[in-house]
Design an enzyme around this catalytic site. Structure first.
Site, short mmCIF file in Angstrom:
data_model
loop_
_atom_site.label_atom_id
_atom_site.label_comp_id
_atom_site.label_asym_id
_atom_site.label_seq_id
_atom_site.Cartn_x
_atom_site.Cartn_y
_atom_site.Cartn_z
CE LYS A 122 41.71 30.36 39.77
NZ LYS A 122 42.42 31.20 38.81
CG ASP A 123 41.64 30.62 34.11
OD1 ASP A 123 41.49 31.52 34.95
OD2 ASP A 123 42.70 29.98 33.97
CB THR A 128 45.84 39.77 43.75
OG1 THR A 128 44.77 39.07 43.11
CG2 THR A 128 45.38 41.18 44.07
NE ARG A 146 37.14 35.79 43.49
CZ ARG A 146 37.90 35.26 44.46
NH1 ARG A 146 37.58 35.45 45.73
NH2 ARG A 146 38.98 34.55 44.17
NE ARG A 147 42.10 35.22 44.74
CZ ARG A 147 42.53 34.40 43.80
NH1 ARG A 147 43.36 34.85 42.86
NH2 ARG A 147 42.18 33.14 43.79
NE ARG A 169 47.59 38.68 33.69
CZ ARG A 169 47.82 38.74 32.37
NH1 ARG A 169 48.04 39.88 31.79
NH2 ARG A 169 47.81 37.64 31.65
CG ASN A 216 54.66 30.79 35.39
OD1 ASN A 216 55.30 31.12 36.38
ND2 ASN A 216 55.25 30.55 34.23
CD GLN A 236 56.02 27.69 38.69
OE1 GLN A 236 55.36 28.19 37.78
NE2 GLN A 236 55.59 26.68 39.39
NE ARG A 242 49.94 35.01 39.06
CZ ARG A 242 48.64 35.17 39.09
NH1 ARG A 242 48.05 35.50 40.21
NH2 ARG A 242 47.91 35.01 38.02
CB CYS A 251 38.90 37.13 34.28
SG CYS A 251 38.97 35.54 33.48
#
Length: 311
Positions: A79-80, A124, A128-129, A146, A148, A150, A152, A241
């Site tokens: 997805k990236d 988030t 999109r979300r 934003r 990684n 852990q 977040r 993205c």
């Protein structure tokens, strides 16, 4: 036997993906080693992905090492991956796809995201979300989170938000199943293109015998057809993205069914279409779906989104 150098980002999830690919190679007798490379998206955490510029945020540095020959393959979350790769690069394999749903992850047990009386803040970094929440659950507030997984989770537990809106795949792979409070419906939260699969990228001058061996060891055919259709859709919409487009293909061994669309940044408009055809039409299905979405008003939404993001 050549030892395959696998380039990856250094987060726990990226390393999970790299070691997963290494295990698939090992099962076919192909030795490998992991090479960790930091990317722009890992370094710049205080700016949204949309503002950094969505093309190659998590891939550019890996591609530089591929071109130099310092690594043989680069491993990414599918997805990236931007919809069109720079010249000289190709995606040669997609691993078997994990469950594709979005989830709400939290340390709080009593979250009811459907209850308009519950004042929820979700963290988030996905447009999109955010746009999907505005469309279906406008009572929910969001905050940009934003880093990684852990990082977040630490930000969430420090009080910046009540919960995180994430992909199931990442949370599951890193063992956070007990914090998954809700699995979101695919009809409402249709995922990002490629969500749940690991993409393997190579430089086009790679030794053909080695390339064939890597594909045989790692590529999952069903996932391949699904992502071929989804990525063709994304390519027409030029969705990076930062563009809230979504698509999900299903494949039953004969036919590919592709559902996708676009949602406006404020959530007021959401266009969804569906097409289907045989597996050898997978790529063309993506183009057909994109044309249907654009002609149903998606072109206007896309123009508004691009204009808003360029301000």
């Amino acid at each position: 036997m050549h030892t395959v150098k696998i380039g990856t980002r250094g987060s726990k999830l990226a390393l999970w993906q790299a070691y997963h690919v290494a295990d698939l190679l090992k099962a076919k007798g192909i030795p490998s080693e992991i090479v960790i490379i930091e990317t722009k998206g890992d370094k710049i955490l205080d700016v949204s992905i949309a503002k950094i510029g969505s093309k190659g945020v998590f891939t550019e540095e890996l591609e530089e090492q591929l071109a130099k020959g310092s690594i043989d393959i680069a491993v990414h979350s599918a997805k990236d991956m931007q919809s069109s790769l720079p010249e000289g690069f190709e995606l040669i394999a997609f691993t078997e796809r994990e469950k594709v749903n979005d989830i709400i992850l939290s340390h709080k047990k009593d979250l009811d995201y459907k209850n308009p009386n519950q004042q929820l803040i979700l963290g988030t970094s996905s447009t999109r979300r955010v746009a999907t929440l505005k469309h279906y659950y406008p009572h929910i507030k969001t905050v940009e989170v934003r880093g990684n997984l852990q990082t977040r989770i630490a930000k969430m537990e420090s009080g910046i938000c009540d919960a995180l809106l994430l992909a199931y795949a990442g949370a599951h792979r890193l063992g956070y199943d007990d914090m998954i409070m809700h699995e979101l419906s695919l009809d409402e939260f249709t995922p990002a293109v490629g969500q749940g699969s690991v993409a393997i990228e190579a430089f086009t001058n790679m030794d053909q015998d080695l390339k064939a061996k890597i594909i045989e060891a790692t590529h999952h055919e069903e996932t391949g057809y699904r992502l071929l259709a989804e990525r063709a859709y994304l390519r027409v919409l030029e969705g990076g993205c930062s563009i809230p487009v979504f698509a999900l293909a299903e494949y039953d061994g004969e036919r590919v069914k592709l559902k996708g669309g676009i949602v406006s940044l404020d959530g007021s408009e959401r266009i969804v279409k569906e097409v289907s055809g045989s597996n050898n039409e997978a790529e063309n299905l993506g183009k057909i779906l994109a044309d249907q979405v654009l002609s149903a008003g998606g072109d206007k939404i896309l123009k508004e989104i691009k204009s808003a993001l360029n301000k």
